[in-house]
Design a protein around this motif. Structure first.
Motif, PDB file in Angstrom:
ATOM      1  N   VAL A 127       0.834  -1.199   0.000  1.00 49.73           N
ATOM      2  CA  VAL A 127       0.000   0.000   0.000  1.00 49.73           C
ATOM      3  C   VAL A 127       0.870   1.250   0.000  1.00 49.73           C
ATOM      4  CG1 VAL A 127      -1.620   1.325   1.412  1.00 49.73           C
ATOM      5  CG2 VAL A 127      -1.916  -1.140   1.165  1.00 49.73           C
ATOM      6  N   LYS A 128       0.436   2.256  -0.758  1.00 43.22           N
ATOM      7  CA  LYS A 128       1.125   3.547  -0.750  1.00 43.22           C
ATOM      8  C   LYS A 128       0.249   4.505   0.053  1.00 43.22           C
ATOM      9  CE  LYS A 128       4.326   6.204  -2.916  1.00 43.22           C
ATOM     10  NZ  LYS A 128       5.633   6.194  -2.276  1.00 43.22           N
ATOM     11  N   PHE A 129       0.827   5.075   1.079  1.00 38.92           N
ATOM     12  CA  PHE A 129       0.061   5.966   1.959  1.00 38.92           C
ATOM     13  C   PHE A 129      -0.417   7.192   1.210  1.00 38.92           C
ATOM     14  CE2 PHE A 129       0.457   9.838   4.639  1.00 38.92           C
ATOM     15  CZ  PHE A 129      -0.664   9.634   5.433  1.00 38.92           C
ATOM     16  N   LYS A 130      -1.706   7.550   1.428  1.00 43.52           N
ATOM     17  CA  LYS A 130      -2.245   8.771   0.828  1.00 43.52           C
ATOM     18  C   LYS A 130      -2.532   9.752   1.955  1.00 43.52           C
ATOM     19  CE  LYS A 130      -4.852   6.346  -2.704  1.00 43.52           C
ATOM     20  NZ  LYS A 130      -5.317   5.202  -1.921  1.00 43.52           N
ATOM     21  N   PRO A 131      -1.965  10.965   1.902  1.00 50.53           N
ATOM     22  CA  PRO A 131      -2.252  11.930   2.968  1.00 50.53           C
ATOM     23  C   PRO A 131      -3.715  12.357   2.907  1.00 50.53           C
ATOM     24  CG  PRO A 131      -0.811  12.869   1.279  1.00 50.53           C
ATOM     25  CD  PRO A 131      -1.060  11.460   0.873  1.00 50.53           C
ATOM     26  N   PHE A 132      -4.260  12.756   4.041  1.00 52.45           N
ATOM     27  CA  PHE A 132      -5.671  13.166   4.053  1.00 52.45           C
ATOM     28  C   PHE A 132      -5.821  14.556   4.666  1.00 52.45           C
ATOM     29  CE2 PHE A 132      -4.591  10.119   7.351  1.00 52.45           C
ATOM     30  CZ  PHE A 132      -4.772  10.879   8.504  1.00 52.45           C
ATOM     31  N   SER A 133      -6.914  15.175   4.368  1.00 49.34           N
ATOM     32  CA  SER A 133      -7.174  16.558   4.811  1.00 49.34           C
ATOM     33  C   SER A 133      -7.345  16.599   6.318  1.00 49.34           C
ATOM     34  CB  SER A 133      -8.439  17.074   4.140  1.00 49.34           C
ATOM     35  OG  SER A 133      -8.879  18.250   4.773  1.00 49.34           O
ATOM     36  N   LEU A 134      -6.856  17.700   6.905  1.00 50.02           N
ATOM     37  CA  LEU A 134      -7.008  17.870   8.347  1.00 50.02           C
ATOM     38  C   LEU A 134      -8.171  18.817   8.655  1.00 50.02           C
ATOM     39  CD1 LEU A 134      -3.215  18.186   9.208  1.00 50.02           C
ATOM     40  CD2 LEU A 134      -4.658  16.164   9.345  1.00 50.02           C
ATOM     41  N   PHE A 135      -8.937  19.210   7.635  1.00 51.54           N
ATOM     42  CA  PHE A 135     -10.038  20.169   7.821  1.00 51.54           C
ATOM     43  C   PHE A 135     -11.385  19.457   7.798  1.00 51.54           C
ATOM     44  CE2 PHE A 135      -6.342  22.324   6.242  1.00 51.54           C
ATOM     45  CZ  PHE A 135      -6.246  23.402   7.098  1.00 51.54           C
ATOM     46  N   PRO A 136     -12.389  20.064   8.473  1.00 50.94           N
ATOM     47  CA  PRO A 136     -13.672  19.360   8.599  1.00 50.94           C
ATOM     48  C   PRO A 136     -14.420  19.267   7.269  1.00 50.94           C
ATOM     49  CG  PRO A 136     -13.823  21.546   9.560  1.00 50.94           C
ATOM     50  CD  PRO A 136     -12.387  21.361   9.210  1.00 50.94           C
ATOM     51  N   ALA A 137     -15.301  18.268   7.214  1.00 47.89           N
ATOM     52  CA  ALA A 137     -16.109  18.068   6.015  1.00 47.89           C
ATOM     53  C   ALA A 137     -17.458  18.745   6.203  1.00 47.89           C
ATOM     54  CB  ALA A 137     -16.316  16.581   5.778  1.00 47.89           C
TER      55      ALA A 137
END
Lengths: 345, 811
Positions: B706-716
């Motif tokens: 698996v290649k890590f995908k960064p994710f948003s730190l802001f609310p949805a």
């Protein structure tokens, strides 16, 4: 006035035991500190007091307020506790079973197969797979089985129709398709694909044209193993099977070789074991496997130079081992799948 | 093969213990399947007695009271006896007090109807000598009184049933096995003798057989005819009859018995003709004509074909070569002149003929495995002499023969270091030499030190040094091969992707309380109608099924699982959840293919009562499982079209099941409720939910790193829409359409997810329509979204849906 405050606190203390639930609490609270509550009224009257009395009285009021608040807190925590208890419901009887009474189970043939795979993995053998539908070349010819060998008879081997042509099972030329009678075909295909050293086991389903009875089944399972390298000796084969059967059948298990004949090994042996752990075997030595050094003609058919490489192969029936290990006397149990059978393992 | 110990002892001195001999045979490579001892066991206190007189028992009509003489040592005694076949003066076996008969019957002093009896006079059966229990065993030839019975009844024998592997046709006879035992025990082997007849100067004229002609040399390279004149046909001697009977052969007459005897002694099948029956005195070995008929010795009329070989005279076939003789020329009671055939036939041809004729004989069995063609002269001489010994007559000096034995020279150059290297342990030159020589392989050391090993003609199986390794190990003792260290020199790799896939799916389903089953691959044709079409059925059918309920390769695992469900239901085991992993067979690009499959079934009926309800299986729980099974093979089922099961699907219930058929991706999946009428037809109570996933093995993808995908730190931010669509519209289609529009409408941020959270039909929604409530989740990678931008996008999405789809929005 001081008397009033005392009375208010006293009465609150008395009434509190009758308070139940949130609405009751709210009504109780309103009677004391609500807009028209007793304490509120007293506080409203404070303005009428002489200025010099006010600090003293203020202290009294605060005291009363604190008392009332602590009564409130006590009531509230009681109510919250009751609410939580109501939410949880009555205490469980931990001795009751899970309603999902039938557990998932792993079939005994799988358990034996996996145990065998684990033991061989420890000594560097990996699992190879092949197809159950095979061709005559990979099942017989490449294994030095003569064209007129009885094993190839329509009597003994299941064949597909003459015009069968399987999309993902490759043929050598135009030989017939059949259901593999052993997993040795996997060894041939593995040797054709890779260079030595090779250390594989090939567990899998095989077919023989047998009528079903207590010890025969038209389909059954086998594990075969193959080791090809430089300078592989008969003694290495013995050492390996000694190790394997002691792991599988328990310490003190001994193995002996008996001369035998297979077209694909030379010399060939049948393997007997003797074990103290397994009672009621009927005799001292019980036949358990076949093995031998890879026949040079087999190496030649897969393009491995028999002057450079040597190797050994072995094979055994998974049903037979499971029957011995578990003490099962009829092969048909494995294929009926009565849950009372399955859940014992 | 049956082997008589008495017979064997004619050629070699053997140790006493039967088990010891059996163990040695086993370790030589001849597995002993059975050991049978005939004749009486060792019996103590059973001796020869004579009935001196018999008086009627006073109280029993059927009993006699006898005075019995037992010889000087034992004297006389009284025995009450119920038999009636004896007379005064007969000598019979007498079990005295203290004897123990077979079956554990102990003889004690007793009283029968008031009269004392001191022992028992025995029938044959009572002492283990045959099956005759009708009366006393009357001993012939008046053996001496008091003799232990074992000294009188000596014809006991032990018969081994051996498994002789196909590479050792030389061991399909007593001499062959004796040779092996001689090597094992290092004892002398006594070959049967020839040239035993008294030498006579008389010339015996051959006026019986003019010629032997071989028309098909490939099938019959050599034919030897020996003429014996003036025989007297009768029973063969007792010793020969006993030996033949011990291995299950019926004695016939002295001529036929000799041919059988020599075959089982020395290995050569042979046949005797009555010379009278051979027209024109000519024997021809020829191909049969098409539909040629012959009545064989077993009184069957057999029809031959052109490729078969017969022994014939100028008019008719006399025998089917190597298989069986004909009735028209058999040796009869009044036969005077005998022609003895000893020949060599092509093994493949005999095997083929035997199979074609469905006739396997001792003769064909040996020819098809290979008879030593160089042994014919010896065998013929041995048999002819035995005929003369047992039936009289004289042998014509001139033999009539045709063809020639193939030249035999087989020498193997052997390097003893090579033997040790292959064996992996030390065996001395001396031991190697002894092993080879004990097997009558002669060893000569060459100038360069290498050994030249000469192979006798009966060992056609030995051609290479590796074959000699086996011989050395056999005589050294394979049970003595030492153990050693296990080396793991090869590089360990991962197990095959199929193995890993099956393991993963098994773990998953067992964890969900499914029980693993193993069912048969071969299934009855009747079952396939619900699962596949005629073309596939034809591709999956066997050429030679063994029974009607096992004719085709399974196309799906579910039918087998239903059988398991049914069995467990009828046996009330309470189990309702089963799965199987294994190979199934289907079709891809118009060709049959082998697939790797996993399938499970859950039945609503049959669970034991429970104090609390269990969550019932439905389409969606089944779907979840199939999605997981697909994922483990590297397939995302969400990316493929899920088609509702059609109304004519006989296996799956329309409206409650779905199929995913993706030939391009190499897999197929089915999910949901099994067709109710199908399961009812199978007598299964309740509803069965099932799931099946099959994939071409080459399409199983090993799990990738698996290649890590960064994710948003802001609310949805989420927005919901109720969309009114046709009742038949798939929810997945709605999600797909909304997702597409939403991604276009959002500028500068992402649509993270679109999913259905409610489906509604009823008041407020027009007839024939349904409302699908969809939630859209928006998020930005680098900031908190503002209401304004989300609302703007939301409005645009709504207007786009109105414009670009035939969906309506619900307010």
């Amino acid at each position: 006035m001081e008397e009033d405050l005392k009375n208010i606190v006293e009465s609150a203390k008395q009434k509190v035991s009758a308070v139940s639930g949130r609405p009751g609490f709210e009504a109780f609270k309103a009677e004391i500190t609500g807009p028209n509550g007793a304490l509120t009224r007293v506080m409203k009257n404070m303005g009428a007091l002489p200025k010099e009395d006010r600090p003293t009285f203020g202290k009294l009021i605060n005291k009363a307020k604190q008392d009332v608040q602590s009564i409130y807190d006590g009531v509230l925590s009681g109510i919250e506790e009751a609410e939580l208890a109501a939410k949880l419901g009555p205490a469980i009887d931990p001795s009751l079973p899970s309603p999902n009474a039938t557990r998932g189970t792993v079939h005994p043939l799988t358990q034996i197969r996996e145990e065998i795979s684990r033991i061989f993995k420890q000594i560097g053998f990996t699992v190879a797979e092949g197809t159950e539908v095979e061709t005559e070349y990979y099942c017989f010819d490449a294994l030095n089985t003569p064209a007129n060998h009885p094993a190839r008879d329509l009597q003994d081997t299941f064949y597909m129709k003459d015009d069968a042509d399987f999309g993902n099972v490759s043929k050598r030329t135009d030989e017939r398709y059949l259901l593999r009678t052993h997993t040795s075909s996997v060894q041939i295909r593995t040797m054709l694909q890779g260079e030595p050293p090779i250390r594989i086991i090939s567990p899998g389903r095989c077919f023989r044209r047998d009528t079903v009875d207590a010890t025969h089944s038209a389909n059954f399972h086998q594990v075969e193993g193959l080791y090809v390298d430089k300078n592989v000796t008969v003694r290495d084969l013995k050492a390996l099977l000694d190790y394997f059967f002691e792991q599988l059948l328990g310490k003190g298990t001994t193995v002996r070789f008996r001369p035998h004949f297979f077209p694909y090994t030379e010399p060939s042996f049948e393997v007997d074991f003797s074990s103290k752990h397994l009672a009621k075997l009927g005799s001292d030595w019980v036949e358990i496997a076949g093995c031998g050094m890879v026949e040079p003609a087999v190496f030649e058919s897969v393009g491995i130079d028999p002057d450079v490489y040597s190797g050994f192969a072995f094979g055994m029936g998974i049903e037979r081992i499971a029957m011995i290990v578990y003490g099962i006397d009829d092969i048909r149990y494995f294929y009926q799948n009565d849950h009372r059978f399955l859940k014992q393992f | 093969m049956k082997l008589s110990l008495n017979w064997l002892k004619r050629y070699i001195d053997l140790p006493e213990g039967v088990q010891e001999i059996a163990d040695s045979l086993t370790l030589l490579g001849f597995e002993v399947d059975d050991i049978e001892t005939t004749g009486i066991p060792q019996l103590d206190n059973v001796v020869v007695g004579e009935v001196l007189d018999r008086e009627q028992h006073p109280d029993a009509d059927r009993l006699g009271v006898c005075r019995v003489a037992l010889g000087d040592e034992h004297g006389e005694t009284t025995i009450v006896c119920g038999a009636s076949n004896y007379k005064v003066g007969d000598r019979v076996p007498v079990a005295m007090i203290g004897a123990e008969l077979p079956g554990g019957f102990k003889i004690k002093k007793s009283k029968l109807r008031g009269v004392e009896s001191n022992g028992m006079m025995c029938s044959g059966k009572e002492i283990g000598a045959g099956e005759d229990a009708a009366g006393l065993l009357i001993l012939k030839n008046s053996p001496e009184l008091g003799t232990p019975i074992n000294k009188v009844l000596t014809d006991s024998d032990t018969v081994f049933t051996l498994e002789v592997t196909p590479n050792r046709p030389d061991c399909l006879n007593h001499v062959g096995i004796a040779r092996e035992l001689a090597a094992w025990y290092k004892r002398e082997l006594r070959y049967p003798s020839i040239d035993t007849l008294p030498i006579s100067d008389e010339v015996v004229e051959n006026d019986v057989l003019k010629s032997v002609e071989i028309e098909c040399e490939e099938e019959c390279p050599r034919y030897l005819a020996t003429i014996i004149k003036g025989v007297k046909v009768g029973p063969s001697p007792a010793w020969m009859q006993e030996l033949l009977a011990s291995i299950g052969l019926r004695p016939i007459n002295n001529i036929v018995d000799v041919t059988n005897y020599v075959m089982h002694e020395y290995g050569n099948p042979m046949h005797a003709f009555d010379a009278r029956d051979i027209a024109d005195g000519k024997i021809v070995v020829r191909k049969a004509t098409d539909s040629e008929e012959i009545a064989t010795l077993d009184d069957e009329k057999r029809t031959l074909s052109e490729e078969m070989v017969v022994i014939a005279d100028s008019h008719k076939a006399l025998a089917i070569a190597g298989v069986m003789g004909g009735a028209n020329s058999e040796v009869k009671d009044d036969t005077v002149n005998v022609i003895l055939e000893v020949a060599y036939f092509n093994p493949a041809k005999i095997r083929w003929m035997s199979k074609q004729l469905a006739l396997s004989t001792d003769s064909s069995y040996r020819f098809e495995r290979g008879v030593d063609p160089r042994s014919l002269e010896f065998a013929a001489k041995r048999a002819a002499e035995l005929i003369v010994e047992t039936a009289g007559g004289s042998i014509c000096q001139k033999k009539i023969e045709a063809g020639a034995a193939p030249v035999w020279q087989n020498e193997i150059t052997l390097d003893t270091d090579w033997i040790r290297a292959k064996a992996g342990f030390e065996i001395s030159d001396e031991e190697i030499k002894n092993a080879l020589q004990s097997l009558e392989l002669s060893v000569s050391v060459q100038n360069d030190g290498a050994w030249l090993v000469a192979i006798p003609s009966y060992r056609g199986d030995l051609g290479r040094p590796i074959d000699l390794l086996e011989e050395v190990l056999r005589i050294y003792g394979t049970h003595r091969i030492p153990s050693g260290q296990v080396f793991a020199t090869a590089v360990a790799k991962n197990d095959h992707p199929i193995t890993e896939y099956i393991r993963a799916t098994r773990g998953y389903l067992v964890g969900q309380d499914f029980s693993e089953t193993v069912t048969y691959t071969l299934r009855p044709e009747s079952e396939f109608a619900a699962w596949t079409d005629e073309k596939v059925m034809s591709d999956l059918s066997l050429k030679n099924p063994i029974s009607e309920d096992q004719t085709l390769l399974r196309s799906n695992l579910v039918p087998g699982l239903l059988e398991v469900l049914k069995l467990n239901q009828s046996r009330k085991t309470g189990a309702t959840r089963f799965f199987e992993t294994g190979r199934t067979f289907g079709e891809s690009r118009g060709k049959p293919v082998e697939m790797v499959s996993v399938a499970f079934v859950v039945c609503s009926e049959g669970t034991e009562k429970s104090w609390r309800d269990v969550i019932a299986e439905d389409y969606f729980s089944a779907k979840r499982r199939v999605e997981e099974l697909a994922k483990m093979a590297g397939m995302d089922l969400g990316k493929f079209r899920v088609n509702p099961a059609s109304g004519d699907n006989k296996a799956w219930q329309a409206g409650h099941a779905a199929v995913v058929d993706e030939p391009k991706a190499g897999f197929a999946a089915q999910i949901g409720l099994l067709n109710l009428s199908y399961t009812k037809e199978l007598d299964i109570d309740g509803e069965v939910f099932a799931g099946s996933f099959s994939i071409l093995s080459e399409r199983i993808r090993e799990p990738k790193r698996v290649k890590f995908k960064p994710f948003s730190l802001f609310p949805a931010t989420a927005k919901d829409l109720a969309i009114v669509v046709d009742k038949g519209e798939a929810a997945s289609e709605v999600v797909r359409a909304v997702g597409k529009i939403a991604s276009k409408a959002t500028k500068g941020f992402d649509v993270e997810n679109v999913f259905v959270f409610d489906v509604y039909e009823g008041s407020g929604v027009p007839e024939g329509k349904k409302s699908v409530a969809v939630s859209m989740v928006f998020r930005s990678a680098d900031r908190t979204l503002k209401d304004k931008e989300v609302n703007k996008a939301f409005e645009q999405i709504q207007s786009q849906i109105r414009e670009k789809t035939n969906y309506d929005l619900r307010d």
